[in-house]
Design a protein around this motif. Sequence first.
Motif, mmCIF file in Angstrom:
data_model
loop_
_atom_site.group_PDB
_atom_site.id
_atom_site.type_symbol
_atom_site.label_atom_id
_atom_site.label_comp_id
_atom_site.label_asym_id
_atom_site.label_seq_id
_atom_site.Cartn_x
_atom_site.Cartn_y
_atom_site.Cartn_z
ATOM 1 N N MET A 1 0.848 -1.165 0.000
ATOM 2 C CA MET A 1 0.000 0.000 0.000
ATOM 3 C C MET A 1 0.900 1.236 0.000
ATOM 4 N N LEU A 2 0.549 2.216 -0.762
ATOM 5 C CA LEU A 2 1.289 3.474 -0.839
ATOM 6 C C LEU A 2 0.405 4.617 -0.368
ATOM 7 N N LEU A 3 0.958 5.417 0.536
ATOM 8 C CA LEU A 3 0.293 6.622 1.015
ATOM 9 C C LEU A 3 1.230 7.780 0.725
ATOM 10 N N GLN A 4 0.718 8.844 0.093
ATOM 11 C CA GLN A 4 1.545 10.013 -0.199
ATOM 12 C C GLN A 4 0.895 11.269 0.346
ATOM 13 N N VAL A 5 1.752 12.144 0.879
ATOM 14 C CA VAL A 5 1.315 13.455 1.353
ATOM 15 C C VAL A 5 2.117 14.484 0.565
ATOM 16 N N ARG A 6 1.407 15.392 -0.110
ATOM 17 C CA ARG A 6 2.052 16.424 -0.929
ATOM 18 C C ARG A 6 1.849 17.795 -0.305
ATOM 19 N N ASP A 7 2.860 18.613 -0.446
ATOM 20 C CA ASP A 7 2.815 19.975 0.083
ATOM 21 C C ASP A 7 3.327 20.903 -1.003
ATOM 22 N N ASN A 8 2.724 22.064 -1.132
ATOM 23 C CA ASN A 8 3.157 23.012 -2.169
ATOM 24 C C ASN A 8 3.904 24.202 -1.571
ATOM 25 N N GLY A 9 4.539 24.002 -0.426
ATOM 26 C CA GLY A 9 5.290 25.070 0.235
ATOM 27 C C GLY A 9 6.651 25.294 -0.399
ATOM 28 N N PRO A 10 7.559 25.929 0.338
ATOM 29 C CA PRO A 10 8.856 26.296 -0.218
ATOM 30 C C PRO A 10 9.787 25.117 -0.463
ATOM 31 N N GLY A 11 9.480 23.952 0.071
ATOM 32 C CA GLY A 11 10.338 22.786 -0.119
ATOM 33 C C GLY A 11 11.348 22.645 1.008
ATOM 34 N N ILE A 12 12.064 21.534 0.986
ATOM 35 C CA ILE A 12 13.093 21.234 1.979
ATOM 36 C C ILE A 12 14.437 21.446 1.305
ATOM 37 N N THR A 13 15.354 22.094 2.006
ATOM 38 C CA THR A 13 16.660 22.349 1.406
ATOM 39 C C THR A 13 17.357 21.030 1.075
ATOM 40 N N GLY A 54 7.640 -1.270 6.828
ATOM 41 C CA GLY A 54 7.436 -0.404 5.671
ATOM 42 C C GLY A 54 8.637 0.482 5.411
ATOM 43 N N LYS A 55 8.440 1.433 4.542
ATOM 44 C CA LYS A 55 9.501 2.361 4.139
ATOM 45 C C LYS A 55 8.887 3.746 3.982
ATOM 46 N N VAL A 56 9.634 4.775 4.367
ATOM 47 C CA VAL A 56 9.188 6.150 4.178
ATOM 48 C C VAL A 56 10.291 6.901 3.446
ATOM 49 N N ASP A 57 9.889 7.804 2.564
ATOM 50 C CA ASP A 57 10.849 8.556 1.757
ATOM 51 C C ASP A 57 10.287 9.950 1.509
ATOM 52 N N VAL A 58 11.166 10.852 1.108
ATOM 53 C CA VAL A 58 10.746 12.209 0.779
ATOM 54 C C VAL A 58 11.470 12.671 -0.479
ATOM 55 N N THR A 59 10.742 13.376 -1.311
ATOM 56 C CA THR A 59 11.345 14.105 -2.429
ATOM 57 C C THR A 59 10.881 15.544 -2.295
ATOM 58 N N SER A 60 11.769 16.475 -2.619
ATOM 59 C CA SER A 60 11.402 17.875 -2.433
ATOM 60 C C SER A 60 12.098 18.765 -3.445
ATOM 61 N N ARG A 61 11.358 19.747 -3.877
ATOM 62 C CA ARG A 61 11.868 20.834 -4.720
ATOM 63 C C ARG A 61 11.008 22.040 -4.385
ATOM 64 N N PRO A 62 11.442 23.229 -4.718
ATOM 65 C CA PRO A 62 10.612 24.401 -4.415
ATOM 66 C C PRO A 62 9.212 24.245 -5.020
ATOM 67 N N GLY A 63 8.218 24.397 -4.185
ATOM 68 C CA GLY A 63 6.830 24.295 -4.638
ATOM 69 C C GLY A 63 6.218 22.916 -4.529
ATOM 70 N N GLU A 64 7.020 21.884 -4.206
ATOM 71 C CA GLU A 64 6.430 20.547 -4.053
ATOM 72 C C GLU A 64 7.334 19.646 -3.209
ATOM 73 N N THR A 65 6.778 19.168 -2.119
ATOM 74 C CA THR A 65 7.422 18.151 -1.288
ATOM 75 C C THR A 65 6.453 16.990 -1.197
ATOM 76 N N VAL A 66 6.970 15.769 -1.384
ATOM 77 C CA VAL A 66 6.135 14.573 -1.348
ATOM 78 C C VAL A 66 6.743 13.581 -0.360
ATOM 79 N N PHE A 67 5.963 13.237 0.659
ATOM 80 C CA PHE A 67 6.329 12.169 1.585
ATOM 81 C C PHE A 67 5.599 10.928 1.131
#
Length: 93
Positions: A1-13, A54-67
Amino acid sequence: MLLQVRDNGPGITPELVPRIFERFIRGDAARTRTEGSTGLGLSIVSAVVAAHHGKVDVTSRPGETVFSIWLPRRQSAPGPSAPAAPYDPRVPV
């Protein structure tokens, strides 16, 4: 099962991304412990997900972070399961 949380903030450095699930890591320097941020939230998420194999991961760029959280599907118990006993509120005397 995959669960994703997206954010449109400034991103993570980019420097912070590899350490984001460590204890006491805070991304926003403006937030302090006196304001309620301890830097434990994502480390707790990581520990709970790991406890469920399970496994958790993050990808981030300005305007989009996805856990992303991947959890294995629940395995059924081997063999036939016994039916549940009916509920009886009476107490034998």
